[in-house]
Design an enzyme around this catalytic site. Structure first.
Site, PDB file in Angstrom:
ATOM      1  N   GLU A  46      88.893  71.614  40.387  1.00 29.64           N
ATOM      2  CA  GLU A  46      89.587  70.959  39.271  1.00 29.64           C
ATOM      3  C   GLU A  46      89.243  71.704  37.992  1.00 29.64           C
ATOM      4  OE1 GLU A  46      88.549  66.808  39.418  1.00 29.64           O
ATOM      5  OE2 GLU A  46      89.975  66.408  41.022  1.00 29.64           O
ATOM      6  N   SER A  64      82.303  61.723  37.204  1.00 29.14           N
ATOM      7  CA  SER A  64      82.019  60.322  36.845  1.00 29.14           C
ATOM      8  C   SER A  64      81.570  59.497  38.041  1.00 29.14           C
ATOM      9  CB  SER A  64      83.232  59.677  36.193  1.00 29.14           C
ATOM     10  OG  SER A  64      84.359  59.859  36.994  1.00 29.14           O
ATOM     11  N   HIS A  99      91.613  57.813  29.386  1.00 27.72           N
ATOM     12  CA  HIS A  99      91.159  57.912  30.773  1.00 27.72           C
ATOM     13  C   HIS A  99      89.688  57.542  30.943  1.00 27.72           C
ATOM     14  CE1 HIS A  99      91.103  59.340  34.862  1.00 27.72           C
ATOM     15  NE2 HIS A  99      90.249  60.305  34.595  1.00 27.72           N
ATOM     16  N   ARG A 110      83.705  64.967  29.503  1.00 29.84           N
ATOM     17  CA  ARG A 110      83.232  64.964  30.889  1.00 29.84           C
ATOM     18  C   ARG A 110      83.974  65.984  31.746  1.00 29.84           C
ATOM     19  NH1 ARG A 110      85.298  62.612  35.312  1.00 29.84           N
ATOM     20  NH2 ARG A 110      86.755  61.372  34.092  1.00 29.84           N
ATOM     21  N   ASP A 156      83.795  45.550  28.304  1.00 30.64           N
ATOM     22  CA  ASP A 156      82.960  44.340  28.231  1.00 30.64           C
ATOM     23  C   ASP A 156      81.462  44.651  28.135  1.00 30.64           C
ATOM     24  OD1 ASP A 156      85.392  43.109  28.595  1.00 30.64           O
ATOM     25  OD2 ASP A 156      85.053  42.631  30.698  1.00 30.64           O
TER      26      ASP A 156
END
Ligand code: SIN
Length: 529
Positions: free
Chosen positions: A127, A391, A351, A386, A223
């Site tokens: 990627e 992740s 994202h 990132r 949250d």
């Protein structure tokens, strides 16, 4: 000034429950942390807002990066991560990620996650900004769903873990900078419950829902960051939001990620006139860092007066495309697009959040007995941007480390059950239109706190948040209202940090300060005063 709580309550009047470890969130970070704690024999309570599979993990397509291939090394993965992080990565954190990651992924495989293989060997793809093929994937382009399936199965069948779905974590029970538990609310009965524990782990995922266009599911409303901030914890790097370059853009269709792996396999980006534009912007072409690709797309959209660009796979063998990307092929076919032939209309969307609750290398926050991992946490492992597919790995590596760190606390058990009383809020106001506030916020964030920012735009956003201050004076009595208060708080933190950072770096681009500045090779840390 924000109140420490968003409800009035008195724990003496509430039902309560006591566990050793409380985990909030059911993506890869929450599930894996719960599993690791249970494996050590601790009793775990896992709270999740909707069902267990409503998470960013479940939607992840491309994969999970780990050094498991022949011509790869942790050093190369380390260098790639640092480069993508644009000078702001914590180097020790990255070392931990790349060194411990492969072992955690092997454990995930032992737990039942089935990654794609070729002739029995793990199939690895590439990627953007990776120098090697090191991305494991599953069912072609449904990697997250496979990990979610495997871990959900493990956790559901674990007798040491109690799962409470449809429960909102309203606020943390914190006194003198020590966390004693969580104030939860059943989304169905609206009943508040005081959950006490020896330690609490926030693994609530991202905040993509503060933007109108986002790859994140509806539950991703920031949250954990909001709870931690209200409880007095430090948050860091809030200005760094990653926008994904290629999200399906069709009128009426919900945002749907078109994985970076599609470009990794050789797809081209073209503007509305068919011009392949990325080589004009970066030597890595379509595989340049995400922020570079996003700004190139926005520039092409502006110069061609179009709201989209196109991903072209027509030069790739159609069998490979269908086999490698079955999920994307099927979804696009549902809109009448044959991706082996038709260009896919795409545009950037929010994202991933690089910032979050500040932690150390063991997930410890600045509040005692409060931990955080996964997207809601920030220890600088991703820096300002990132690297793709790091992740899911982050959730595994640092979730595991939390359990290593809090063993003593867990072994000691709950450290008392103090009572908490809060009564400063006005009663819930049924005339407040939380849905409308949510939509206005999403539009505002896209307009002024999106991939390209300016001082005047950020100031407008902050003025809006000031006007919205009044909402926080009323107690909430349902999940949607709690989400909106959390979104207003984290949106404001993003705008505040973005205004402070007078430079451009990684996921933070200021049109009025377009270059990185050496004096800004540092983190912005915010805390409730
Ligand atoms: C993608 O599949 O493009 C997303 C992967 C990631 O964000 O790491």
């Amino acid at each position: 000034m924000h109140n420490p709580y968003i409800v009035n309550f008195d724990t003496r009047q509430l039902p309560h429950d006591t566990s050793q470890l409380i985990v909030i969130g059911s993506g890869i970070a929450g599930l894996y942390t719960a599993y690791c704690a249970s494996k050590k024999g601790y009793r775990v309570l896992l709270l999740t807002k909707h069902t267990m599979v409503d998470s960013n993990t479940d939607k992840a397509q491309g994969g999970i990066a780990a050094v498991l291939g022949d011509n790869d090394s942790p050093e190369l993965h380390y260098q790639d991560t640092l480069l993508a992080g644009a000078g702001l990565c914590d180097r020790d954190a990255v070392r931990i990620l790349v060194n411990e990651g492969p072992q955690r992924v092997k454990e995930l495989i032992e737990l039942g996650a089935r990654f794609d293989r070729v002739n029995g060997r793990l199939a690895l793809t590439r990627e953007g900004a990776h120098s090697r093929r090191r991305i494991l994937h599953a069912h072609g382009d449904a990697t997250g769903a496979e990990i979610q399936r495997a871990l959900t199965h493990v956790v559901r069948n674990d007798p040491h873990i109690t799962v409470l779905e449809n429960h909102t974590a309203v606020d943390l029970l914190v006194r003198e900078n020590t966390c004693y538990g969580v104030l939860g609310m059943s989304n169905e009965s609206k009943q508040l419950v005081a959950f006490y524990g020896a330690a609490v782990v926030l693994a609530t995922g991202g905040l993509g829902q503060i933007y109108k266009h986002s790859t994140n599911p509806a539950v991703a409303t920031g949250d954990g960051i909001a709870l931690a901030y209200r409880a007095g914890a430090e948050v860091m790097d809030m200005e760094f939001i990653q926008f994904h370059p290629t999200v399906l853009s069709l009128p009426g269709a919900p945002p749907f990620l078109i994985s970076e792996a599609v470009r990794g396999e050789g797809a081209y980006l073209r503007n509305r006139y068919g011009d392949r534009f990325m080589p004009r912007y970066h030597s890595l072409g379509e595989l340049a860092p995400r922020d570079v690709v996003v700004r190139a797309i926005l520039s092409e959209m502006a110069s061609t007066a179009s709201e989209k660009v196109f991903l072209d796979l027509s030069h790739l063998p159609s069998d490979l495309v269908r086999e490698r990307f079955p999920n994307i092929s099927r979804t696009c076919a549902g809109y009448g697009l044959d991706i082996t032939r038709d260009p896919i209309p795409v545009a950037p969307a929010a994202h991933y959040m690089m910032g979050g609750i500040k932690t150390n290398y063991y997930g410890q926050t600045s509040v005692c007995r409060l931990y955080a991992c996964g997207e809601t946490a920030c220890l600088g492992v991703h820096g300002a941007n990132r690297l793709a597919s790091n992740s899911l790995l982050d959730g595994l590596v640092f979730g595991y480390r939390i359990v290593q760190c809090c063993r003593k606390e867990l072994a000691e058990g709950a450290h008392g059950r103090p009572e908490f009383v809060f009564d400063r809020l006005q009663p819930p106001d049924s005339t407040i239109n939380y849905q409308q506030i949510r939509q206005e916020l999403q539009t505002l964030m896209g307009q002024y706190v999106g991939p390209v920012r300016t001082e005047s735009g950020l100031q407008k956003a902050l003025d809006h948040f000031k006007q919205m201050d009044y909402v926080g004076r009323y107690a909430i009595d349902e999940e949607q209202a709690a989400e909106v208060l959390n979104m207003l708080l984290v949106g404001q933190l993003v705008a505040q940090a973005a205004l402070l950072r007078t430079e451009s770096r990684g996921g933070h681009y200021r049109q009025d300060y377009p270059q990185p500045q050496d004096i800004w090779r540092k983190h912005i840390i915010l805390r409730r005063c």
